[in-house]
Design an enzyme around this catalytic site. Structure first.
Site, PDB file in Angstrom:
ATOM      1  N   SER A 235       0.812  -1.207   0.000  1.00 41.06           N
ATOM      2  CA  SER A 235       0.000   0.000   0.000  1.00 41.06           C
ATOM      3  C   SER A 235       0.853   1.267   0.000  1.00 41.06           C
ATOM      4  O   SER A 235       1.702   1.419  -0.869  1.00 41.06           O
ATOM      5  CB  SER A 235      -0.934  -0.056   1.205  1.00 41.06           C
ATOM      6  OG  SER A 235      -2.089   0.660   0.902  1.00 41.06           O
ATOM      7  N   HIS A 377      -7.922  -5.450   0.347  1.00 45.61           N
ATOM      8  CA  HIS A 377      -6.653  -4.728   0.446  1.00 45.61           C
ATOM      9  C   HIS A 377      -5.850  -5.272   1.638  1.00 45.61           C
ATOM     10  O   HIS A 377      -6.217  -5.061   2.786  1.00 45.61           O
ATOM     11  CB  HIS A 377      -7.000  -3.248   0.677  1.00 45.61           C
ATOM     12  CG  HIS A 377      -5.841  -2.328   0.742  1.00 45.61           C
ATOM     13  ND1 HIS A 377      -5.080  -2.001  -0.357  1.00 45.61           N
ATOM     14  CD2 HIS A 377      -5.298  -1.632   1.779  1.00 45.61           C
ATOM     15  CE1 HIS A 377      -4.144  -1.143  -0.008  1.00 45.61           C
ATOM     16  NE2 HIS A 377      -4.237  -0.906   1.285  1.00 45.61           N
TER      17      HIS A 377
HETATM   18  C1  GCU Z   1      -5.419   4.689   1.961  1.00 47.59           C
HETATM   19  C2  GCU Z   1      -4.865   5.520   0.836  1.00 47.59           C
HETATM   20  C3  GCU Z   1      -4.060   4.700  -0.150  1.00 47.59           C
HETATM   21  C4  GCU Z   1      -3.030   3.870   0.572  1.00 47.59           C
HETATM   22  C5  GCU Z   1      -3.689   3.071   1.674  1.00 47.59           C
HETATM   23  C6  GCU Z   1      -2.737   2.269   2.563  1.00 47.59           C
HETATM   24  O1  GCU Z   1      -6.412   3.844   1.472  1.00 47.59           O
HETATM   25  O2  GCU Z   1      -5.947   6.186   0.212  1.00 47.59           O
HETATM   26  O3  GCU Z   1      -3.412   5.537  -1.091  1.00 47.59           O
HETATM   27  O4  GCU Z   1      -2.339   3.042  -0.321  1.00 47.59           O
HETATM   28  O5  GCU Z   1      -4.391   3.945   2.548  1.00 47.59           O
HETATM   29  O6  GCU Z   1      -1.585   2.658   2.715  1.00 47.59           O
HETATM   30  O7  GCU Z   1      -3.203   1.304   3.167  1.00 47.59           O
END
Ligand code: GCU
Length: 396
Positions: A235, A377
């Site tokens: 992420s 995610h």
């Molecule tokens: C949020 C953010 C993303 C990021 C994510 C994470 O969702 O909007 O850009 O990748 O956090 O780091 O889990």
């Protein structure tokens, strides 16, 4: 959601329009141009100044995890004081007699979260995410031990003959919007400077810098094969791993897990999170300059296939998750696909088609790997299985 019509910047046309036809043209000319465009407009420039550092071995246990691993915990201080430092946690497999390849990645919530091993020091730094009982007032408690066991899959990594090296990203700069004066960055500021200039690094640049400092350390670690270090991140830390791998060629492999916007995903698709939304929620991640392109993706002189291309000819793996539409799985796949043009200059194979594969069907038997895991995610043992399989092809 409708995908707008867009034209990607041509990775193989230099700023003055000359066609880039060979790997030498790429290396001598275009690669540097693209790196500078990202630094100037997106992540911000990383300072080149070397600062004083000091290494302290805090713990070494050759009989960790029931004899399976050697655990080391190292604190690296910067700038000649006691305040600026990060803590590396290192596990190396005891079954290996040779130098081992390693995965290196930042973690979200403190080194103690990656495994329940009671020998891991608990971080006392501020943590952005985390509720009671694992965290109280954003500081870890004993209950946070091992809460990211699946995300790190330490035993799986060790069994496959790899080491794991990790550190807490908050050691370098707290992940909060008013954090530019905290952490490591001020060590590089001019006298009186409180925040980065508009073309200087944000937190992602700082975190990526620390991955390179960890690499400096690994180059001196006798038991580690520093020519086989895969930098990995999930992420926002996947965005960071890509930027670290783009800037520092010592990383032999780069793995982006669900990095999304500002990572592997094509920003011109405006699908899921857009750069404007990201820059609003997390203004400290990228340079101030990047905000000029909020809702003006088409004016940005780069797109993210070019960030991935900066890793060529080193192998790169990009992973998505089917329920992670926020990160735009198709956009992440296309980032990898379009980077293939640069791998082709080296006669290396990228992803074969413009169509992403269905869930749980990894693709890429060349230098670019990809899968979309079924699910949310996250980074899971399934993802690690794919990374180990990919790394085995190059490191074993
Ligand atoms: C949020 C953010 C993303 C990021 C994510 C994470 O969702 O909007 O850009 O990748 O956090 O780091 O889990």
């Amino acid at each position: 959601m409708n995908i707008p019509n867009y034209t990607l910047p041509d990775v193989l046309a230099s700023n003055n329009g000359t066609a880039i036809k060979t790997s030498a043209d790429w290396e001598n000319k275009r690669r540097q141009e693209i790196l500078e465009l990202f630094a100037q407009h997106v992540q911000g420039k990383t300072p080149q100044k070397k600062i004083e550092s000091r290494i302290v071995l805090r713990d070494k246990n050759t009989n960790a995890l029931n004899g399976r691993a050697t655990r080391k915990q190292v604190r690296i201080y910067f700038g000649g004081d006691d305040k600026h430092h990060f803590d590396l946690l290192i596990y190396l497999p005891n079954q290996s007699k040779k130098k081992v390849p390693v995965f290196l990645g930042l973690n979200f919530s403190g080194n103690q979260t990656v495994h329940s091993d009671p020998g891991i020091f608990i971080s006392d730094r501020w943590v952005r995410y985390g509720k009671e009982p694992e965290y109280v007032n954003n500081v870890a408690t004993n209950a946070s031990r091992g809460i990211e066991t699946d995300q790190w899959s330490v035993e799986k990594i060790l069994s496959a003959g790899y080491g794991l090296v990790t550190m807490y990203y908050g050691d370098l700069q707290p992940d909060s919007s008013n954090s530019a004066g905290a952490g490591i960055a001020p060590l590089f500021y001019k006298p009186g400077q409180m925040t980065p200039e508009s073309n200087e690094w944000g937190a992602i640049g700082v975190w990526a810098w620390a991955l390179s400092r960890a690499m400096d350390f690994l180059e001196k670690e006798k038991a580690v094969d520093a020519k086989k270090v895969a930098v990995i991140g999930h992420s926002r830390l996947g965005k960071t791993a890509l930027w670290a791998g783009a800037q520092d060629k010592r990383f032999a492999m780069v793995i982006s897990n669900n990095s999304g916007e500002g990572g592997a995903a094509i920003t011109r698709r405006k699908y899921g999170e857009t750069s404007a939304v990201m820059n609003k929620s997390f203004p400290h991640w990228f340079s101030a300059n990047y905000k000029k392109f909020d809702d003006k993706e088409d004016e940005l002189p780069v797109d993210y296939h070019e960030l991935i291309a900066l890793i060529a000819p080193r192998p790169v793996y990009i992973a998505s998750a089917s329920e992670d539409q926020w990160a735009d799985p198709t956009g992440e796949y296309l980032g990898g696909y379009h980077a293939g043009k640069v791998y082709a200059l080296y006669s290396l194979k990228g992803l074969e088609t413009e169509n992403p594969p269905p869930a749980n069907q990894p693709v890429g038997d060349g230098h670019i790997g990809y899968h979309m895991r079924q699910g949310i995610h996250d980074i899971t043992p399934y993802d690690w299985d794919q990374y180990i399989r990919f790394a085995d092809r190059f490191f074993k």
